[in-house]
Design a protein around this motif. Structure first.
Motif, PDB file in Angstrom:
ATOM      1  N   GLN A 120     -66.459   7.214  61.972  1.00  0.00           N
ATOM      2  CA  GLN A 120     -67.251   6.123  61.406  1.00  0.00           C
ATOM      3  C   GLN A 120     -67.638   6.425  59.964  1.00  0.00           C
ATOM      4  O   GLN A 120     -67.589   5.538  59.087  1.00  0.00           O
ATOM      5  CB  GLN A 120     -68.524   5.894  62.238  1.00  0.00           C
ATOM      6  CG  GLN A 120     -68.320   5.695  63.721  1.00  0.00           C
ATOM      7  CD  GLN A 120     -67.292   4.638  64.048  1.00  0.00           C
ATOM      8  OE1 GLN A 120     -67.333   3.524  63.523  1.00  0.00           O
ATOM      9  NE2 GLN A 120     -66.344   4.986  64.909  1.00  0.00           N
ATOM     10  N   LEU A 121     -68.002   7.664  59.703  1.00  0.00           N
ATOM     11  CA  LEU A 121     -68.365   8.070  58.344  1.00  0.00           C
ATOM     12  C   LEU A 121     -67.168   7.982  57.409  1.00  0.00           C
ATOM     13  O   LEU A 121     -67.273   7.474  56.281  1.00  0.00           O
ATOM     14  CB  LEU A 121     -68.921   9.498  58.370  1.00  0.00           C
ATOM     15  CG  LEU A 121     -69.415  10.072  57.039  1.00  0.00           C
ATOM     16  CD1 LEU A 121     -70.593   9.249  56.508  1.00  0.00           C
ATOM     17  CD2 LEU A 121     -69.829  11.534  57.217  1.00  0.00           C
ATOM     18  N   ALA A 122     -66.012   8.459  57.873  1.00  0.00           N
ATOM     19  CA  ALA A 122     -64.805   8.415  57.045  1.00  0.00           C
ATOM     20  C   ALA A 122     -64.398   6.979  56.750  1.00  0.00           C
ATOM     21  O   ALA A 122     -63.989   6.657  55.623  1.00  0.00           O
ATOM     22  CB  ALA A 122     -63.665   9.161  57.744  1.00  0.00           C
ATOM     23  N   LEU A 176     -67.562  14.077  68.693  1.00  0.00           N
ATOM     24  CA  LEU A 176     -67.849  14.442  67.304  1.00  0.00           C
ATOM     25  C   LEU A 176     -66.899  13.722  66.358  1.00  0.00           C
ATOM     26  O   LEU A 176     -67.302  13.244  65.291  1.00  0.00           O
ATOM     27  CB  LEU A 176     -67.738  15.956  67.139  1.00  0.00           C
ATOM     28  CG  LEU A 176     -67.963  16.521  65.734  1.00  0.00           C
ATOM     29  CD1 LEU A 176     -69.350  16.143  65.217  1.00  0.00           C
ATOM     30  CD2 LEU A 176     -67.791  18.037  65.743  1.00  0.00           C
ATOM     31  N   ALA A 177     -65.638  13.614  66.751  1.00  0.00           N
ATOM     32  CA  ALA A 177     -64.655  12.912  65.927  1.00  0.00           C
ATOM     33  C   ALA A 177     -65.014  11.434  65.785  1.00  0.00           C
ATOM     34  O   ALA A 177     -64.768  10.832  64.732  1.00  0.00           O
ATOM     35  CB  ALA A 177     -63.255  13.068  66.529  1.00  0.00           C
ATOM     36  N   TRP A 178     -65.587  10.844  66.820  1.00  0.00           N
ATOM     37  CA  TRP A 178     -65.993   9.436  66.731  1.00  0.00           C
ATOM     38  C   TRP A 178     -67.049   9.264  65.638  1.00  0.00           C
ATOM     39  O   TRP A 178     -66.951   8.347  64.808  1.00  0.00           O
ATOM     40  CB  TRP A 178     -66.541   8.946  68.063  1.00  0.00           C
ATOM     41  CG  TRP A 178     -66.852   7.481  68.069  1.00  0.00           C
ATOM     42  CD1 TRP A 178     -66.013   6.457  68.396  1.00  0.00           C
ATOM     43  CD2 TRP A 178     -68.094   6.872  67.698  1.00  0.00           C
ATOM     44  NE1 TRP A 178     -66.647   5.253  68.248  1.00  0.00           N
ATOM     45  CE2 TRP A 178     -67.924   5.469  67.813  1.00  0.00           C
ATOM     46  CE3 TRP A 178     -69.331   7.371  67.268  1.00  0.00           C
ATOM     47  CZ2 TRP A 178     -68.952   4.566  67.525  1.00  0.00           C
ATOM     48  CZ3 TRP A 178     -70.349   6.470  66.969  1.00  0.00           C
ATOM     49  CH2 TRP A 178     -70.159   5.089  67.109  1.00  0.00           C
ATOM     50  N   LEU A 179     -68.027  10.151  65.596  1.00  0.00           N
ATOM     51  CA  LEU A 179     -69.061  10.067  64.564  1.00  0.00           C
ATOM     52  C   LEU A 179     -68.472  10.271  63.175  1.00  0.00           C
ATOM     53  O   LEU A 179     -68.766   9.517  62.234  1.00  0.00           O
ATOM     54  CB  LEU A 179     -70.148  11.112  64.833  1.00  0.00           C
ATOM     55  CG  LEU A 179     -70.996  10.904  66.095  1.00  0.00           C
ATOM     56  CD1 LEU A 179     -71.890  12.104  66.334  1.00  0.00           C
ATOM     57  CD2 LEU A 179     -71.829   9.627  65.971  1.00  0.00           C
ATOM     58  N   PRO A 193     -41.859  10.692  65.455  1.00  0.00           N
ATOM     59  CA  PRO A 193     -42.626   9.964  64.441  1.00  0.00           C
ATOM     60  C   PRO A 193     -44.083  10.416  64.348  1.00  0.00           C
ATOM     61  O   PRO A 193     -44.604  11.126  65.208  1.00  0.00           O
ATOM     62  CB  PRO A 193     -42.527   8.503  64.913  1.00  0.00           C
ATOM     63  CG  PRO A 193     -41.454   8.469  65.932  1.00  0.00           C
ATOM     64  CD  PRO A 193     -41.405   9.824  66.548  1.00  0.00           C
ATOM     65  N   HIS A 194     -44.732   9.931  63.293  1.00  0.00           N
ATOM     66  CA  HIS A 194     -46.097  10.339  62.964  1.00  0.00           C
ATOM     67  C   HIS A 194     -47.131   9.591  63.801  1.00  0.00           C
ATOM     68  O   HIS A 194     -47.781   8.658  63.327  1.00  0.00           O
ATOM     69  CB  HIS A 194     -46.370  10.116  61.485  1.00  0.00           C
ATOM     70  CG  HIS A 194     -45.762  11.135  60.590  1.00  0.00           C
ATOM     71  ND1 HIS A 194     -44.454  11.046  60.139  1.00  0.00           N
ATOM     72  CD2 HIS A 194     -46.269  12.273  60.047  1.00  0.00           C
ATOM     73  CE1 HIS A 194     -44.195  12.077  59.353  1.00  0.00           C
ATOM     74  NE2 HIS A 194     -45.255  12.837  59.290  1.00  0.00           N
ATOM     75  N   PHE A 195     -47.298  10.008  65.028  1.00  0.00           N
ATOM     76  CA  PHE A 195     -48.428   9.578  65.831  1.00  0.00           C
ATOM     77  C   PHE A 195     -49.469  10.694  65.803  1.00  0.00           C
ATOM     78  O   PHE A 195     -49.135  11.875  65.640  1.00  0.00           O
ATOM     79  CB  PHE A 195     -47.996   9.273  67.268  1.00  0.00           C
ATOM     80  CG  PHE A 195     -47.239   7.990  67.418  1.00  0.00           C
ATOM     81  CD1 PHE A 195     -47.897   6.824  67.796  1.00  0.00           C
ATOM     82  CD2 PHE A 195     -45.877   7.933  67.176  1.00  0.00           C
ATOM     83  CE1 PHE A 195     -47.205   5.623  67.936  1.00  0.00           C
ATOM     84  CE2 PHE A 195     -45.170   6.742  67.306  1.00  0.00           C
ATOM     85  CZ  PHE A 195     -45.838   5.583  67.681  1.00  0.00           C
ATOM     86  N   VAL A 196     -50.740  10.315  65.995  1.00  0.00           N
ATOM     87  CA  VAL A 196     -51.818  11.260  65.737  1.00  0.00           C
ATOM     88  C   VAL A 196     -51.853  12.441  66.702  1.00  0.00           C
ATOM     89  O   VAL A 196     -52.508  13.452  66.418  1.00  0.00           O
ATOM     90  CB  VAL A 196     -53.188  10.540  65.748  1.00  0.00           C
ATOM     91  CG1 VAL A 196     -53.313   9.628  64.545  1.00  0.00           C
ATOM     92  CG2 VAL A 196     -53.379   9.745  67.040  1.00  0.00           C
ATOM     93  N   MET A 246     -59.617  11.603  62.820  1.00  0.00           N
ATOM     94  CA  MET A 246     -60.607  12.682  62.871  1.00  0.00           C
ATOM     95  C   MET A 246     -60.413  13.537  64.116  1.00  0.00           C
ATOM     96  O   MET A 246     -60.642  14.744  64.084  1.00  0.00           O
ATOM     97  CB  MET A 246     -62.025  12.109  62.822  1.00  0.00           C
ATOM     98  CG  MET A 246     -62.407  11.505  61.486  1.00  0.00           C
ATOM     99  SD  MET A 246     -62.080  12.604  60.049  1.00  0.00           S
ATOM    100  CE  MET A 246     -63.012  14.066  60.493  1.00  0.00           C
ATOM    101  N   LYS A 247     -59.964  12.934  65.200  1.00  0.00           N
ATOM    102  CA  LYS A 247     -59.614  13.733  66.375  1.00  0.00           C
ATOM    103  C   LYS A 247     -58.505  14.721  66.019  1.00  0.00           C
ATOM    104  O   LYS A 247     -58.546  15.894  66.395  1.00  0.00           O
ATOM    105  CB  LYS A 247     -59.168  12.828  67.525  1.00  0.00           C
ATOM    106  CG  LYS A 247     -60.266  11.991  68.144  1.00  0.00           C
ATOM    107  CD  LYS A 247     -59.696  11.088  69.240  1.00  0.00           C
ATOM    108  CE  LYS A 247     -60.755  10.186  69.835  1.00  0.00           C
ATOM    109  NZ  LYS A 247     -60.189   9.280  70.872  1.00  0.00           N
TER     110      LYS A 247
END
Length: 288
Positions: free
Chosen positions: A28-30, A22-25, A113-116, A69-70
């Motif tokens: 792409q939109l973002a 879902l995050a992949w979709l 540090p700021h990793f996702v 998004m993930k």
């Protein structure tokens, strides 16, 4: 906002592979819609990786939007999943580097540090050790309450407001030698910062890691959070030797140099949408 939190609660019930699909979709939109953030990310990559082609930078930023998004969708997992699920999702490597220092009565600053994957791995680490962290209040009251409640979900965190003094942080650290989870790798303005290289470009970098370590007589232990497929790894490194030194500028550059090495390992997972080079030396043109 209540509806968004309800959706996150429902999403957290899904297997992580489906959450990431879902995050992949959404990523792409973002990427297509968030033109200003995309522009910021591409400028950052141009400044940090001048040898990278424009096409390579666009590919990397597109992948980064998916990673971000993930992160957003994973908030439901960190807020409401069971401790057992978090333990199964996240592998901690090098915890002994932290444990030995605490057992020896040393205070510790975790350079984080700021990793996702930083939220997921921080919650996982909090299952093993208490943590001190600095909290910036959110503008939305409902979201602010949820973030604060989430940070306290294991009753094992000491949260210091960003408005409180450095003394409050050090006091919390010295309670049971609680590690301070510190994220000093963004542009917080020229005040309390020095301009040192971050990759190829001078960046306003706060000197807090060196200063707090000196004042608290604390060891600095780097910790890097990463995604590996549908799982996560938190790598805890040995404490830095001879840190801090008597040269705060050299200490700050050392922090950035270490971070650069880790970013090169997983470039899509670092926070590229932040205006890292917003502050400039006097008289220098702005990038954004």
């Amino acid at each position: 906002m209540k509806l968004a939190l309800a959706l996150l609660w429902l999403i957290h019930l899904l297997p992580l592979r489906l959450i990431h699909a879902l995050a992949w979709l959404l990523g792409q939109l973002a990427y297509a819609l968030a033109k200003e953030r995309r522009r910021v990310g591409l400028i950052n990559l141009r400044l940090c990786f001048p040898d990278m082609s424009p096409a390579q930078r666009r590919t990397l930023i597109r992948a980064h939007f998916v990673e971000m998004m993930k992160l957003v969708l994973e908030y439901g997992v960190v807020w409401w999943s069971s401790p057992d699920r978090l333990r199964n999702l996240v592998e901690i490597r090098g915890l002994e580097h932290l444990s030995r220092l605490r057992d020896a009565g040393e205070d510790v600053i975790l350079f984080y540090p700021h990793f996702v994957a930083f939220e997921m791995c921080a919650y996982r680490l909090n299952l093993e050790v208490p943590l001190v962290s600095v909290y910036a209040h959110q503008k939305n009251k409902t979201l602010d309450e949820q973030f604060y409640k989430g940070r306290n979900r294991f009753n094992n965190a000491y949260i210091v407001s960003r408005q409180e003094s450095l003394r409050s942080i050090i006091k919390a650290m010295r309670k049971d030698h609680t590690p301070f989870l510190y994220l000093p790798d963004q542009d917080f303005g020229a005040r309390d910062s020095v301009f040192v290289k971050f990759f190829e470009t001078d960046a306003a970098t706060i000197t807090g890691l060196s200063r707090i370590a000196g004042l608290a007589r604390a060891k600095v232990v780097p910790a890097i959070a990463r995604r590996e497929g549908s799982r996560f790894v938190l790598d805890i490194y040995p404490a830095w030797e001879n840190y801090p030194s008597d040269d705060v500028v050299a200490d700050t550059r050392r922090m950035n140099a270490f971070l650069e090495e880790r970013i090169r390992e997983t470039p899509a997972q670092y926070f590229w949408l932040h205006k890292r080079f917003k502050s400039r030396p006097q008289g220098e043109a702005r990038f954004y």
